[in-house]
Design a protein around this motif. Structure first.
Motif, short mmCIF file in Angstrom:
data_model
loop_
_atom_site.label_atom_id
_atom_site.label_comp_id
_atom_site.label_asym_id
_atom_site.label_seq_id
_atom_site.Cartn_x
_atom_site.Cartn_y
_atom_site.Cartn_z
N PRO A 100 12.94 -3.13 -3.32
CA PRO A 100 11.82 -2.90 -4.71
C PRO A 100 10.63 -2.43 -3.47
O PRO A 100 9.23 -1.27 -4.86
CB PRO A 100 11.81 -3.45 -5.87
CG PRO A 100 13.00 -4.14 -5.12
CD PRO A 100 13.74 -4.64 -3.47
N SER A 101 9.96 -2.76 -3.01
CA SER A 101 8.15 -2.84 -2.04
C SER A 101 7.80 -1.30 -1.78
O SER A 101 6.87 -1.06 -2.33
CB SER A 101 7.51 -3.69 -1.56
OG SER A 101 7.71 -5.19 -2.32
N ALA A 102 8.94 -0.32 -1.79
CA ALA A 102 9.12 1.09 -1.06
C ALA A 102 8.06 1.44 -1.59
O ALA A 102 6.93 2.38 -1.16
CB ALA A 102 10.02 1.74 -0.79
N SER A 103 7.81 1.63 -3.10
CA SER A 103 7.50 2.83 -3.98
C SER A 103 5.24 1.71 -3.42
O SER A 103 4.73 2.94 -3.94
CB SER A 103 7.46 2.30 -5.41
OG SER A 103 7.47 0.79 -5.11
N ARG A 104 5.23 0.95 -3.12
CA ARG A 104 3.92 0.40 -3.35
C ARG A 104 3.29 1.03 -1.65
O ARG A 104 1.98 1.30 -1.13
CB ARG A 104 4.28 -1.31 -2.99
CG ARG A 104 4.17 -1.14 -4.10
CD ARG A 104 4.18 -2.75 -4.34
NE ARG A 104 3.17 -3.66 -3.42
CZ ARG A 104 3.51 -5.13 -3.37
NH1 ARG A 104 4.70 -5.44 -3.08
NH2 ARG A 104 2.69 -5.98 -2.53
N VAL A 105 4.35 1.64 -0.79
CA VAL A 105 3.82 1.95 0.84
C VAL A 105 3.46 3.47 0.59
O VAL A 105 4.50 4.27 0.57
CB VAL A 105 5.15 1.92 1.76
CG1 VAL A 105 4.66 2.61 3.01
CG2 VAL A 105 5.59 0.49 1.91
N GLU A 158 14.08 0.94 7.06
CA GLU A 158 14.97 0.08 6.37
C GLU A 158 16.40 -0.18 7.48
O GLU A 158 17.24 -0.94 7.45
CB GLU A 158 15.22 1.11 4.88
CG GLU A 158 16.75 0.09 4.48
CD GLU A 158 16.53 -1.18 4.06
OE1 GLU A 158 15.19 -1.78 3.62
OE2 GLU A 158 17.80 -2.55 3.48
N VAL A 159 16.49 1.24 7.83
CA VAL A 159 18.13 1.40 9.03
C VAL A 159 17.58 0.46 10.04
O VAL A 159 18.36 -0.27 10.32
CB VAL A 159 18.60 2.89 9.02
CG1 VAL A 159 19.04 3.02 10.22
CG2 VAL A 159 19.00 3.86 8.18
N GLU A 250 6.55 2.98 8.27
CA GLU A 250 7.51 1.94 8.76
C GLU A 250 7.41 0.40 9.10
O GLU A 250 7.75 -0.92 7.93
CB GLU A 250 7.99 2.21 9.82
CG GLU A 250 8.95 3.92 9.99
CD GLU A 250 9.75 3.75 11.88
OE1 GLU A 250 9.54 3.04 12.22
OE2 GLU A 250 9.11 4.99 12.23
N VAL A 251 5.94 -0.19 9.44
CA VAL A 251 5.40 -0.97 9.28
C VAL A 251 4.94 -1.75 7.84
O VAL A 251 5.41 -3.07 7.85
CB VAL A 251 4.57 -1.65 11.09
CG1 VAL A 251 3.53 -2.80 10.48
CG2 VAL A 251 4.34 -1.12 11.56
N GLU A 252 4.28 -1.09 7.25
CA GLU A 252 4.00 -0.95 5.88
C GLU A 252 4.93 -1.55 4.61
O GLU A 252 4.84 -2.82 4.84
CB GLU A 252 3.03 -0.32 5.34
CG GLU A 252 1.65 0.01 5.71
CD GLU A 252 1.36 0.71 4.39
OE1 GLU A 252 1.48 0.86 3.38
OE2 GLU A 252 0.15 2.04 4.73
N TYR A 253 6.72 -0.98 5.02
CA TYR A 253 7.04 -1.60 4.25
C TYR A 253 7.58 -2.50 4.94
O TYR A 253 8.09 -3.33 4.11
CB TYR A 253 8.17 0.18 4.83
CG TYR A 253 9.65 -0.20 4.30
CD1 TYR A 253 10.24 0.26 2.90
CD2 TYR A 253 10.94 -0.90 4.74
CE1 TYR A 253 11.43 -0.11 2.90
CE2 TYR A 253 12.13 -0.97 4.19
CZ TYR A 253 12.31 -0.93 2.84
OH TYR A 253 13.95 -0.92 2.83
N LEU A 254 7.86 -3.26 6.59
CA LEU A 254 8.79 -4.06 6.68
C LEU A 254 7.83 -5.24 6.33
O LEU A 254 8.72 -6.01 6.36
CB LEU A 254 8.74 -3.75 8.30
CG LEU A 254 10.04 -3.14 8.86
CD1 LEU A 254 9.72 -2.82 10.50
CD2 LEU A 254 11.55 -3.15 8.66
N ARG A 257 9.11 -6.19 3.41
CA ARG A 257 10.55 -6.39 3.29
C ARG A 257 11.27 -7.25 2.97
O ARG A 257 12.38 -7.24 2.21
CB ARG A 257 11.32 -5.34 5.11
CG ARG A 257 12.95 -5.90 4.97
CD ARG A 257 13.62 -4.34 3.42
NE ARG A 257 14.82 -4.24 3.68
CZ ARG A 257 15.86 -5.39 3.28
NH1 ARG A 257 15.33 -6.39 3.07
NH2 ARG A 257 16.66 -5.03 3.78
N LEU A 258 10.46 -8.36 3.25
CA LEU A 258 11.35 -9.60 3.10
C LEU A 258 10.68 -11.01 1.80
O LEU A 258 11.03 -11.86 1.53
CB LEU A 258 11.24 -11.29 4.08
CG LEU A 258 12.08 -10.13 5.21
CD1 LEU A 258 11.59 -11.05 6.98
CD2 LEU A 258 14.01 -10.00 5.07
N ASN A 259 9.56 -9.84 0.92
CA ASN A 259 9.46 -10.63 -0.23
C ASN A 259 10.39 -10.84 -1.31
O ASN A 259 11.16 -9.75 -1.28
CB ASN A 259 7.98 -9.25 -0.51
CG ASN A 259 7.09 -8.95 0.62
OD1 ASN A 259 6.86 -9.77 1.15
ND2 ASN A 259 5.69 -8.02 -0.51
#
Lengths: 259, 259
Positions: A100-105, A158-159, A250-254, A257-259
């Motif tokens: 769900p955090s994807a939208s913030r990146v 994500e992949v 990618e880095v921002e998303y990762l 990713r565990l939030n």
């Protein structure tokens, strides 16, 4: 993201790569189209408090696109997200395959700056032909294609995370961007992508005639100087900006990713 | 029209042809881009009194383009010309190379009908992937490219008239559309254009890879079935609609040429 995005379906690296490859075509097409027009500097100069025509156009186009139901997917990010209206027409939900955090990146500020400050002077001719409205509409198409490609990095990340969480989890917990960057970097892939976009610019940017021109087209393609956009600009664009910005995504998303 | 359009400069057939050839690329690109998405029928179904999403989008996009200063040139014609706002930014005048009646010549109703009723089903796959906003934005790009190409017929007609007014004046005075149509028809040119757009669809719509695929690419180009838009659709589009509608524009223009 569409391919492999069915409900409950796993995102596959092959599907993500196919999407990225298809986005390359859109980027090359949009740059070739923009190159029809010269630089047209007045479109970018501030007209008083209201900002430039380019800024006005992108802002208003995004309002319209939002009304039409755009910006529902994590790779479709507006440049001016403030106060966008809700959709006026029914939209279809997309399967949620990302955290769900994807939208913030979002790296659109960097995409904007790169496009206007660095890229535009590289592939447009000096000059002013007065077609400002057409020019900024073509800019908007370039910006959208570049932004979408770059924000597809969320799916790439994500992949990769799903493939080997054991590799990514420690640097994520340590908030170690450099370690993540290293894990995400594959030099052979970078070189291959640069070669491919250069080839696409050569093929899509040639002047197609019915005659077979054996002098100028040694391998069925045009000479670079005859292409509508210099193929080297495409490999440079990917090398210096598209791939680095995708990795930033990618880095921002990762990191989230565990939030 | 830009080439050869300097103040007081004569419009040349070569310049007009170059523009038409360049417009072909835009048409092929825009169709390939639209073909990324399936038909997406809900974008075209009427949502109550307000009309379809497609109609809403084109209408509003034209309002925005008008504010940005578009629709100043005789080949840039809106689909919904009613109540378009004036430009909000300074525009540059374009040299007037056509008869003042040129602005009255418009076949956009026919372009609209052709695009949605005939063309769209020919080059988009059945299906609904929910990307309606993106879909109608891509439709708008196709419509604009087709309309601009077709309305460039005004320049073609002007050049032909200037080249031999003695041939055109009698049928214009007699309001003899058929005679004008015959004067404007060159079968060899038609066949050449059809072949060229087909070739462009083959080249621009191929899946470019770094490998040389000698089995599938006998002449450096992809097999038609692998193209993103069937090349035969392009020659059909030009044969059945683009060239006939361009000729309608030419005849309409000529009929007003001596007013």
């Amino acid at each position: 993201m569409d391919a492999g995005g069915g409900a409950g379906e796993q995102l596959s690296l092959a599907a993500v790569r196919d999407q990225l490859i298809r986005e390359e075509d859109s980027i090359v097409f949009s740059l070739i189209e923009r190159a029809k027009r010269p630089r047209n500097a007045p479109a970018y100069s501030s007209a008083g408090a209201g900002g430039s025509l380019a800024e006005f156009f992108v802002r208003e186009a995004e309002v319209l696109h939002a009304k039409a139901g755009h910006y529902q997917k994590p790779e479709d990010i507006p440049f001016f997200p403030q106060d966008l209206p809700p959709p006026l027409f029914p939209t279809k939900g997309f399967p949620k395959v990302l955290h769900p955090s994807a939208s913030r990146v979002c790296v659109n500020d960097a995409v904007w700056k790169m496009y206007f400050d660095e890229l535009l002077p590289l592939f447009t001719a000096d000059g002013d032909d007065g077609n400002y409205a057409e020019t900024v509409a073509l800019d908007f198409a370039c910006l959208q294609a570049l932004s979408r490609r770059i924000h597809c990095g969320k799916y790439v990340a994500e992949v990769k995370f799903k493939d080997s969480p054991q590799d990514y989890t420690p640097p994520i917990h340590a908030k170690d961007s450099n370690a993540l960057m290293n894990l995400l970097t594959f030099k052979e892939v970078v070189e291959k992508v640069k070669k491919r976009v250069e080839k696409k610019a050569r093929i899509f940017g040639q002047n197609v005639t019915l005659e077979e021109d054996t002098v100028n087209k040694q391998d069925g393609n045009a000479r670079d100087s005859e292409c509508k956009v210099d193929p080297k600009v495409l490999s440079k664009l990917y090398d210096l900006w598209v791939m680095p910005l995708t990795k930033d995504v990618e880095v921002e998303y990762l990191l989230l990713r565990l939030n």
